[in-house]
Design an enzyme around this catalytic site. Structure first.
Site, PDB file in Angstrom:
ATOM      1  N   HIS A  68      36.502  42.419  35.838  1.00 41.89           N
ATOM      2  CA  HIS A  68      37.625  42.285  35.248  1.00 41.89           C
ATOM      3  C   HIS A  68      37.868  40.191  35.955  1.00 41.89           C
ATOM      4  O   HIS A  68      37.685  39.583  35.665  1.00 41.89           O
ATOM      5  CB  HIS A  68      38.869  42.658  34.591  1.00 41.89           C
ATOM      6  CG  HIS A  68      39.382  41.595  34.108  1.00 41.89           C
ATOM      7  ND1 HIS A  68      39.250  42.071  32.354  1.00 41.89           N
ATOM      8  CD2 HIS A  68      40.358  41.323  34.193  1.00 41.89           C
ATOM      9  CE1 HIS A  68      40.306  40.658  32.465  1.00 41.89           C
ATOM     10  NE2 HIS A  68      41.064  40.245  33.204  1.00 41.89           N
ATOM     11  N   GLU A  69      37.890  41.183  36.980  1.00 39.51           N
ATOM     12  CA  GLU A  69      38.251  39.893  37.793  1.00 39.51           C
ATOM     13  C   GLU A  69      37.280  38.918  38.366  1.00 39.51           C
ATOM     14  O   GLU A  69      37.664  37.800  39.062  1.00 39.51           O
ATOM     15  CB  GLU A  69      39.659  40.523  38.841  1.00 39.51           C
ATOM     16  CG  GLU A  69      40.570  41.684  39.040  1.00 39.51           C
ATOM     17  CD  GLU A  69      41.968  40.520  37.805  1.00 39.51           C
ATOM     18  OE1 GLU A  69      42.180  39.765  37.727  1.00 39.51           O
ATOM     19  OE2 GLU A  69      42.295  41.338  37.011  1.00 39.51           O
ATOM     20  N   HIS A 114      37.067  36.898  35.804  1.00 44.03           N
ATOM     21  CA  HIS A 114      37.888  34.893  36.215  1.00 44.03           C
ATOM     22  C   HIS A 114      37.363  34.499  36.943  1.00 44.03           C
ATOM     23  O   HIS A 114      37.183  33.262  36.325  1.00 44.03           O
ATOM     24  CB  HIS A 114      39.129  36.067  35.931  1.00 44.03           C
ATOM     25  CG  HIS A 114      39.999  36.171  35.021  1.00 44.03           C
ATOM     26  ND1 HIS A 114      40.126  36.198  34.304  1.00 44.03           N
ATOM     27  CD2 HIS A 114      40.749  37.505  35.008  1.00 44.03           C
ATOM     28  CE1 HIS A 114      41.115  36.401  33.055  1.00 44.03           C
ATOM     29  NE2 HIS A 114      41.141  37.802  33.676  1.00 44.03           N
ATOM     30  N   GLU A 162      41.221  36.562  28.993  1.00 42.91           N
ATOM     31  CA  GLU A 162      41.367  37.696  29.155  1.00 42.91           C
ATOM     32  C   GLU A 162      40.082  38.775  28.065  1.00 42.91           C
ATOM     33  O   GLU A 162      39.780  40.005  28.316  1.00 42.91           O
ATOM     34  CB  GLU A 162      42.853  38.028  28.796  1.00 42.91           C
ATOM     35  CG  GLU A 162      43.745  37.942  29.598  1.00 42.91           C
ATOM     36  CD  GLU A 162      43.689  38.613  30.647  1.00 42.91           C
ATOM     37  OE1 GLU A 162      43.271  39.556  31.232  1.00 42.91           O
ATOM     38  OE2 GLU A 162      43.771  37.681  31.820  1.00 42.91           O
TER      39      GLU A 162
END
Length: 283
Positions: A130-131, A134, A199
């Site tokens: 997930h990071e 980003h 997100e």
């Protein structure tokens, strides 16, 4: 299309700041607002990552000091075709994580000790994915710029009554007073919209990287549950959008949906469930 919408919102936020400066002090106010926006964005671009890592007392780690975490990140960065980010561990109990940095070569991923203790290896991999998503989409920069300009609008509103400008430049005093109340709220809503959209995209990116949306579903449920009971002492509203789970989860009040930096965990779970139902990202 989602990325286009997000960039459009960012540009709109900057123009909103300049326009508001013009309302307060005419053409000179627009120029001042433009210069302030450029200066704040310059600082945010080059120095915000170091500042946030220092604020949360993040400790740098490497292959030798955190071999398991390093191995997960190294494997995922190869898969995502990204350079290895600098890794940090934050000595806090609340399980959480964030990414920061201005570009691929100056990126960082930080996780709390609580996250490493709570999650199993697959769930940690989902959070890291997930990071990294980003990072891949420059979300750290987008979020930082949005938060910076939103804060600048609030600051400008607080000082609006003291700015110059002649009578022809300035609007009706009543309109001016309304704008000084409404504008910070509008800017905040736009900032939150930007953050929430990123997100969702990062969740989808994590599912793509790992091939297992259920790993992130499980991680999100655990992180939210513990965030309700454990606080992050150094947490600030200005940086809450960086984290995978809002560090203020246990302190939300009414209007949560409107002013939260994150979509609800239930919404995120449902979107990931849709990916599973459609059979996407299976490895």
């Amino acid at each position: 299309m989602e990325q286009f919408k997000t960039y459009a919102l960012m540009i709109g936020l900057t123009l909103l700041f300049i326009w508001f400066g013009g309302l307060i002090a005419g053409k000179s106010g627009m120029l001042i607002a433009f210069l302030v926006a450029m200066g704040m964005n310059f600082y945010a671009y080059y120095y915000s990552a170091e500042q946030v890592l220092e604020h949360y007392h993040a400790i740098p780690v490497d292959r030798h000091s955190a071999p398991e975490l390093y191995a997960i990140v190294e494997r995922l960065t190869r898969r995502a075709n990204l350079p290895m980010p600098q890794l940090y561990i934050i000595p806090e109990e609340q399980p959480n994580a964030f990414a920061t940095g201005r570009d691929y070569e100056h990126s960082a991923v930080a996780v709390t000790e609580g996250l490493l203790e709570l999650l199993d290896e697959e769930e940690v991999e989902a959070v890291i994915a997930h990071e990294l998503s980003h990072i891949k989409h420059y979300d750290m920069l987008i979020g930082t710029v949005a938060a910076t300009i939103a804060g600048a609008i609030a600051m400008l509103a607080n000082f609006g009554m003291f700015f110059g400008g002649n009578d022809e430049d300035r609007p009706n005093p009543i309109v001016m007073m309304i704008l000084m109340i409404v504008m910070p709220i509008v800017a905040t809503i736009i900032q939150m919209t930007v953050s929430r959209s990123r997100e969702f995209l990062a969740d989808e990116g994590a599912a793509e990287l790992t091939g297992h949306p259920e790993w992130l579903q499980s991680a999100l449920l655990k992180l939210e549950e513990y965030a309700k009971r454990l606080t992050l002492p150094e947490a600030e509203p200005q940086t809450s959008h960086l984290f995978i789970i809002n560090p203020f989860t246990g302190k939300e009040f009414s209007f949560q949906e409107l002013f939260s930096t994150h979509p609800s965990t239930q919404q995120r779970i449902e979107r990931l469930e849709e990916l599973k139902r459609r059979g996407l990202y299976r490895r």
